[in-house]
Design a protein around this motif. Structure first.
Motif, PDB file in Angstrom:
ATOM      1  N   SER A 145      56.574  89.046 -10.823  1.00  0.00           N
ATOM      2  CA  SER A 145      56.824  89.947  -9.694  1.00  0.00           C
ATOM      3  C   SER A 145      58.072  90.770  -9.987  1.00  0.00           C
ATOM      4  O   SER A 145      58.605  90.733 -11.102  1.00  0.00           O
ATOM      5  CB  SER A 145      56.980  89.136  -8.412  1.00  0.00           C
ATOM      6  OG  SER A 145      58.239  88.513  -8.400  1.00  0.00           O
ATOM      7  N   GLY A 146      58.525  91.487  -8.957  1.00  0.00           N
ATOM      8  CA  GLY A 146      59.717  92.302  -9.144  1.00  0.00           C
ATOM      9  C   GLY A 146      60.969  91.445  -9.270  1.00  0.00           C
ATOM     10  O   GLY A 146      61.972  91.855  -9.854  1.00  0.00           O
ATOM     11  N   GLY A 147      60.922  90.246  -8.726  1.00  0.00           N
ATOM     12  CA  GLY A 147      62.103  89.393  -8.740  1.00  0.00           C
ATOM     13  C   GLY A 147      61.959  88.155  -9.613  1.00  0.00           C
ATOM     14  O   GLY A 147      62.959  87.482  -9.906  1.00  0.00           O
ATOM     15  N   PHE A 175      59.808  96.884 -15.807  1.00  0.00           N
ATOM     16  CA  PHE A 175      59.001  98.078 -15.527  1.00  0.00           C
ATOM     17  C   PHE A 175      59.816  99.071 -14.683  1.00  0.00           C
ATOM     18  O   PHE A 175      59.882 100.255 -14.983  1.00  0.00           O
ATOM     19  CB  PHE A 175      57.730  97.702 -14.747  1.00  0.00           C
ATOM     20  CG  PHE A 175      56.577  97.272 -15.621  1.00  0.00           C
ATOM     21  CD1 PHE A 175      55.862  98.207 -16.360  1.00  0.00           C
ATOM     22  CD2 PHE A 175      56.180  95.943 -15.686  1.00  0.00           C
ATOM     23  CE1 PHE A 175      54.781  97.830 -17.149  1.00  0.00           C
ATOM     24  CE2 PHE A 175      55.100  95.552 -16.469  1.00  0.00           C
ATOM     25  CZ  PHE A 175      54.397  96.492 -17.208  1.00  0.00           C
ATOM     26  N   ASP A 176      60.416  98.561 -13.610  1.00  0.00           N
ATOM     27  CA  ASP A 176      61.091  99.447 -12.654  1.00  0.00           C
ATOM     28  C   ASP A 176      62.341 100.104 -13.250  1.00  0.00           C
ATOM     29  O   ASP A 176      62.570 101.295 -13.071  1.00  0.00           O
ATOM     30  CB  ASP A 176      61.477  98.667 -11.381  1.00  0.00           C
ATOM     31  CG  ASP A 176      60.252  98.170 -10.631  1.00  0.00           C
ATOM     32  OD1 ASP A 176      59.157  98.720 -10.849  1.00  0.00           O
ATOM     33  OD2 ASP A 176      60.391  97.216  -9.837  1.00  0.00           O
ATOM     34  N   LYS A 177      63.153  99.305 -13.977  1.00  0.00           N
ATOM     35  CA  LYS A 177      64.400  99.856 -14.518  1.00  0.00           C
ATOM     36  C   LYS A 177      64.130 100.841 -15.651  1.00  0.00           C
ATOM     37  O   LYS A 177      64.776 101.882 -15.733  1.00  0.00           O
ATOM     38  CB  LYS A 177      65.310  98.725 -15.004  1.00  0.00           C
ATOM     39  CG  LYS A 177      65.929  97.936 -13.839  1.00  0.00           C
ATOM     40  CD  LYS A 177      66.871  96.859 -14.343  1.00  0.00           C
ATOM     41  CE  LYS A 177      67.539  96.138 -13.177  1.00  0.00           C
ATOM     42  NZ  LYS A 177      68.273  94.942 -13.632  1.00  0.00           N
ATOM     43  N   ILE A 192      53.772 103.591 -14.422  1.00  0.00           N
ATOM     44  CA  ILE A 192      53.752 103.303 -15.866  1.00  0.00           C
ATOM     45  C   ILE A 192      52.338 102.876 -16.272  1.00  0.00           C
ATOM     46  O   ILE A 192      51.794 103.316 -17.277  1.00  0.00           O
ATOM     47  CB  ILE A 192      54.807 102.224 -16.220  1.00  0.00           C
ATOM     48  CG1 ILE A 192      56.211 102.804 -16.025  1.00  0.00           C
ATOM     49  CG2 ILE A 192      54.618 101.699 -17.652  1.00  0.00           C
ATOM     50  CD1 ILE A 192      57.352 101.833 -16.215  1.00  0.00           C
ATOM     51  N   ASP A 193      51.734 102.041 -15.453  1.00  0.00           N
ATOM     52  CA  ASP A 193      50.371 101.566 -15.697  1.00  0.00           C
ATOM     53  C   ASP A 193      49.415 102.766 -15.824  1.00  0.00           C
ATOM     54  O   ASP A 193      48.595 102.851 -16.749  1.00  0.00           O
ATOM     55  CB  ASP A 193      49.971 100.678 -14.496  1.00  0.00           C
ATOM     56  CG  ASP A 193      48.701  99.886 -14.731  1.00  0.00           C
ATOM     57  OD1 ASP A 193      48.066 100.074 -15.777  1.00  0.00           O
ATOM     58  OD2 ASP A 193      48.345  99.083 -13.846  1.00  0.00           O
ATOM     59  N   ARG A 194      49.555 103.706 -14.892  1.00  0.00           N
ATOM     60  CA  ARG A 194      48.668 104.880 -14.864  1.00  0.00           C
ATOM     61  C   ARG A 194      48.908 105.773 -16.088  1.00  0.00           C
ATOM     62  O   ARG A 194      47.967 106.146 -16.789  1.00  0.00           O
ATOM     63  CB  ARG A 194      48.948 105.652 -13.566  1.00  0.00           C
ATOM     64  CG  ARG A 194      47.961 106.724 -13.232  1.00  0.00           C
ATOM     65  CD  ARG A 194      48.102 107.223 -11.788  1.00  0.00           C
ATOM     66  NE  ARG A 194      49.427 107.067 -11.192  1.00  0.00           N
ATOM     67  CZ  ARG A 194      50.449 107.908 -11.368  1.00  0.00           C
ATOM     68  NH1 ARG A 194      50.318 108.973 -12.116  1.00  0.00           N
ATOM     69  NH2 ARG A 194      51.627 107.689 -10.788  1.00  0.00           N
ATOM     70  N   GLY A 279      51.669  87.449  -8.364  1.00  0.00           N
ATOM     71  CA  GLY A 279      52.792  88.378  -8.232  1.00  0.00           C
ATOM     72  C   GLY A 279      52.358  89.823  -8.448  1.00  0.00           C
ATOM     73  O   GLY A 279      51.286  90.085  -9.010  1.00  0.00           O
ATOM     74  N   GLY A 280      53.213  90.749  -8.001  1.00  0.00           N
ATOM     75  CA  GLY A 280      52.880  92.173  -8.009  1.00  0.00           C
ATOM     76  C   GLY A 280      52.487  92.729  -9.369  1.00  0.00           C
ATOM     77  O   GLY A 280      51.614  93.592  -9.464  1.00  0.00           O
ATOM     78  N   VAL A 281      53.106  92.229 -10.456  1.00  0.00           N
ATOM     79  CA  VAL A 281      52.820  92.767 -11.793  1.00  0.00           C
ATOM     80  C   VAL A 281      51.410  92.370 -12.262  1.00  0.00           C
ATOM     81  O   VAL A 281      50.873  92.967 -13.197  1.00  0.00           O
ATOM     82  CB  VAL A 281      53.913  92.328 -12.799  1.00  0.00           C
ATOM     83  CG1 VAL A 281      53.671  92.890 -14.187  1.00  0.00           C
ATOM     84  CG2 VAL A 281      55.295  92.756 -12.308  1.00  0.00           C
ATOM     85  N   ALA A 283      48.901  93.192 -10.999  1.00  0.00           N
ATOM     86  CA  ALA A 283      48.046  94.377 -10.795  1.00  0.00           C
ATOM     87  C   ALA A 283      47.944  95.190 -12.087  1.00  0.00           C
ATOM     88  O   ALA A 283      47.065  96.047 -12.209  1.00  0.00           O
ATOM     89  CB  ALA A 283      48.640  95.258  -9.703  1.00  0.00           C
ATOM     90  N   ASN A 284      48.819  94.931 -13.048  1.00  0.00           N
ATOM     91  CA  ASN A 284      48.874  95.767 -14.255  1.00  0.00           C
ATOM     92  C   ASN A 284      47.596  95.668 -15.098  1.00  0.00           C
ATOM     93  O   ASN A 284      47.208  94.580 -15.531  1.00  0.00           O
ATOM     94  CB  ASN A 284      50.093  95.363 -15.095  1.00  0.00           C
ATOM     95  CG  ASN A 284      50.290  96.293 -16.271  1.00  0.00           C
ATOM     96  OD1 ASN A 284      49.824  96.022 -17.368  1.00  0.00           O
ATOM     97  ND2 ASN A 284      50.937  97.401 -16.031  1.00  0.00           N
ATOM     98  N   SER A 285      46.985  96.818 -15.347  1.00  0.00           N
ATOM     99  CA  SER A 285      45.684  96.804 -16.034  1.00  0.00           C
ATOM    100  C   SER A 285      45.822  96.354 -17.486  1.00  0.00           C
ATOM    101  O   SER A 285      44.929  95.683 -18.017  1.00  0.00           O
ATOM    102  CB  SER A 285      45.000  98.159 -15.935  1.00  0.00           C
ATOM    103  OG  SER A 285      45.859  99.154 -16.406  1.00  0.00           O
TER     104      SER A 285
HETATM  105  O1  KG4 Z   1      55.241  90.638  -5.982  1.00  0.00           O
HETATM  106  P1  KG4 Z   1      55.818  91.950  -5.638  1.00  0.00           P
HETATM  107  O2  KG4 Z   1      55.035  92.862  -4.720  1.00  0.00           O
HETATM  108  O3  KG4 Z   1      57.224  91.807  -5.013  1.00  0.00           O
HETATM  109  C1  KG4 Z   1      58.155  90.863  -5.428  1.00  0.00           C
HETATM  110  O4  KG4 Z   1      58.115  89.710  -4.930  1.00  0.00           O
HETATM  111  O5  KG4 Z   1      58.959  91.252  -6.300  1.00  0.00           O
HETATM  112  O6  KG4 Z   1      56.074  92.727  -7.015  1.00  0.00           O
HETATM  113  C2  KG4 Z   1      56.590  94.020  -7.080  1.00  0.00           C
HETATM  114  C3  KG4 Z   1      56.682  94.412  -8.543  1.00  0.00           C
HETATM  115  C4  KG4 Z   1      57.447  95.721  -8.766  1.00  0.00           C
HETATM  116  O7  KG4 Z   1      58.388  95.494  -9.784  1.00  0.00           O
HETATM  117  C5  KG4 Z   1      56.354  96.694  -9.240  1.00  0.00           C
HETATM  118  O8  KG4 Z   1      56.827  97.693 -10.127  1.00  0.00           O
HETATM  119  C6  KG4 Z   1      55.397  95.750  -9.922  1.00  0.00           C
HETATM  120  O9  KG4 Z   1      55.368  94.601  -9.093  1.00  0.00           O
HETATM  121  N1  KG4 Z   1      54.037  96.314 -10.057  1.00  0.00           N
HETATM  122  C7  KG4 Z   1      53.486  96.643 -11.237  1.00  0.00           C
HETATM  123  C8  KG4 Z   1      52.204  97.171 -10.956  1.00  0.00           C
HETATM  124  N2  KG4 Z   1      52.015  97.112  -9.597  1.00  0.00           N
HETATM  125  C9  KG4 Z   1      53.144  96.582  -9.065  1.00  0.00           C
HETATM  126  N3  KG4 Z   1      53.967  96.550 -12.481  1.00  0.00           N
HETATM  127  C10 KG4 Z   1      53.176  96.967 -13.478  1.00  0.00           C
HETATM  128  N4  KG4 Z   1      51.942  97.496 -13.287  1.00  0.00           N
HETATM  129  C11 KG4 Z   1      51.418  97.609 -12.052  1.00  0.00           C
HETATM  130  N5  KG4 Z   1      50.197  98.116 -11.881  1.00  0.00           N
END
Ligand code: KG4
Ligand code: ZN
Length: 341
Positions: A145-147, A175-177, A192-194, A279-281, A283-285
């Motif tokens: 995830s982001g954290g 990814f974010d930084k 970045i994914d797109r 976690g959010g990442v 989603a990365n294809s």
């Molecule tokens: O789980 P999350 O929604 O929140 C936290 O608990 O951190 O994760 C958010 C993170 C962000 O850093 C965002 O850039 C990343 O998930 N994220 C992705 C994609 N979708 C969201 N990173 C890479 N590719 C993606 N498609």
């Protein structure tokens, strides 16, 4: 006996409420906070205020969507941490108030455990959605995830152990930084994914960490990306715009490779071939494709939650609350949020 749980998530910048009945999701509302976008990251003070504005309407909508009244709810589950203290306090205070007002149990949930149990969220059969395939225990979960960036051995719904984690930045942060440096809005992961889809993943190489155990590190990659750009921008001020797609593709390729190398090592070490992503990442294809390719090669069974359950959401808190309710794991009114766990 039927059990109805109200789940509340407010650990970072999304205010979310969900209703889970007998392990089945009835509703899941999320209010995203657009206010942070122009700041290039989450501003804690603004996040707390937005939670304060959103929490009541979001819970109200979740109950309406589910066709549930406050008196139908048997327990309220909320994110105790980790997260931003001011954000957590809004969800915790609301949950405490609701639990006292209705005289129902309060359940404190670890946000990270919630991300893992998102793999078990099921929609109502009548919505026509197929029941998602669920991993069997024990499984390895790559939580990105982001954290956080962790590998966990999950032995049961409420029995999990971290066997590897990042010693500095999380994968989402990388990814974010890095995205920020090349001019992308926060959060940069999805962009970045797109963009990576149109680029060459092998055009540029960035440094990889040298850590022998199952831990991760992403701060070296971030620095290497920054220096690489600085050097090239000296010769060509348009270097970024000319190479944007391949910069994204190469960066994503590197992050995915780092993530998978440790996962392969963890699978070898434990002998576990059931693999969940969370976690959010997730989603990365590129990550999903690489994981599926490894699955074919190594005989892994791979499980990825539905996109709306991978990002921060209350469905994952509600489902965790449900399993805790079944085991009578309740909290007292003196429970306090924790920024770090
Ligand atoms: O789980 P999350 O929604 O929140 C936290 O608990 O951190 O994760 C958010 C993170 C962000 O850093 C965002 O850039 C990343 O998930 N994220 C992705 C994609 N979708 C969201 N990173 C890479 N590719 C993606 N498609
Ligand atoms: Zn999260």
């Amino acid at each position: 006996m039927s059990v109805t749980i109200l789940g509340i998530e407010s650990s970072c910048d999304d205010t979310s409420a969900a209703i889970i009945r007998d392990g089945i999701l009835l509703s899941n509302r999320i209010a995203n906070q657009e206010v942070h976008r122009s700041f290039g990251g989450v501003v804690p003070e603004l996040a707390s205020r937005a939670h304060q504005q959103n929490i009541i309407p979001v819970v109200d909508l979740a109950m309406k969507d589910a066709g549930v009244k406050p008196e139908d709810i048997d327990a309220v589950a909320f994110t105790r941490g980790p997260g931003l203290m001011g954000s957590l306090l809004v969800g915790a205070s609301f949950a405490k108030g609701f639990s006292v007002a209705r005289n129902i149990p309060l359940i404190a949930v670890n946000h990270l455990q919630g991300h893992v149990l998102a793999l078990f969220v099921e929609r109502r059969p009548e919505t026509g959605d197929r029941r998602p395939e669920q991993p069997s225990f024990p499984f390895l979960c790559l939580l990105v995830s982001g954290g956080h960036t962790q590998i966990l051995v999950v032995r049961d719904y409420l029995d999990m152990e971290i066997i590897g984690q990042t010693i500095d930045d999380a994968a989402g942060e990388a990814f974010d930084k890095c995205g920020k440096v090349i001019g992308l809005d926060y959060p940069a992961g999805p962009a970045i994914d797109r963009l990576a889809k149109e680029g060459d993943p092998l055009k540029f190489t960035f440094s990889r960490p040298r850590i022998s155990d199952l831990n991760y590190s992403f701060s070296g990659l971030k620095t290497s990306f920054l220096y690489f750009l600085r050097d090239h921008l000296k010769d060509d001020p348009d270097f970024i715009s000319k190479n944007l797609n391949s910069l994204c593709a190469s960066l994503q390729y590197t992050i995915v490779e780092i993530l998978l190398n440790k996962l392969k090592q963890a699978s070898k070490q434990t002998g576990i071939k059931e693999i969940g992503l969370a976690g959010g990442v997730s989603a990365n294809s590129g990550l999903k494709a690489a994981l599926r390719a490894e699955a074919v090669k190594r005989g892994w069974n791979v499980y990825v939650p539905e996109l709306s359950f991978t990002m921060d959401n209350a469905a994952m808190i509600g489902i965790t609350g449900y399993y805790k309710f079944l085991r009578g794991e309740f909290s007292g009114q003196d429970v306090a949020p924790v920024a770090r766990i």
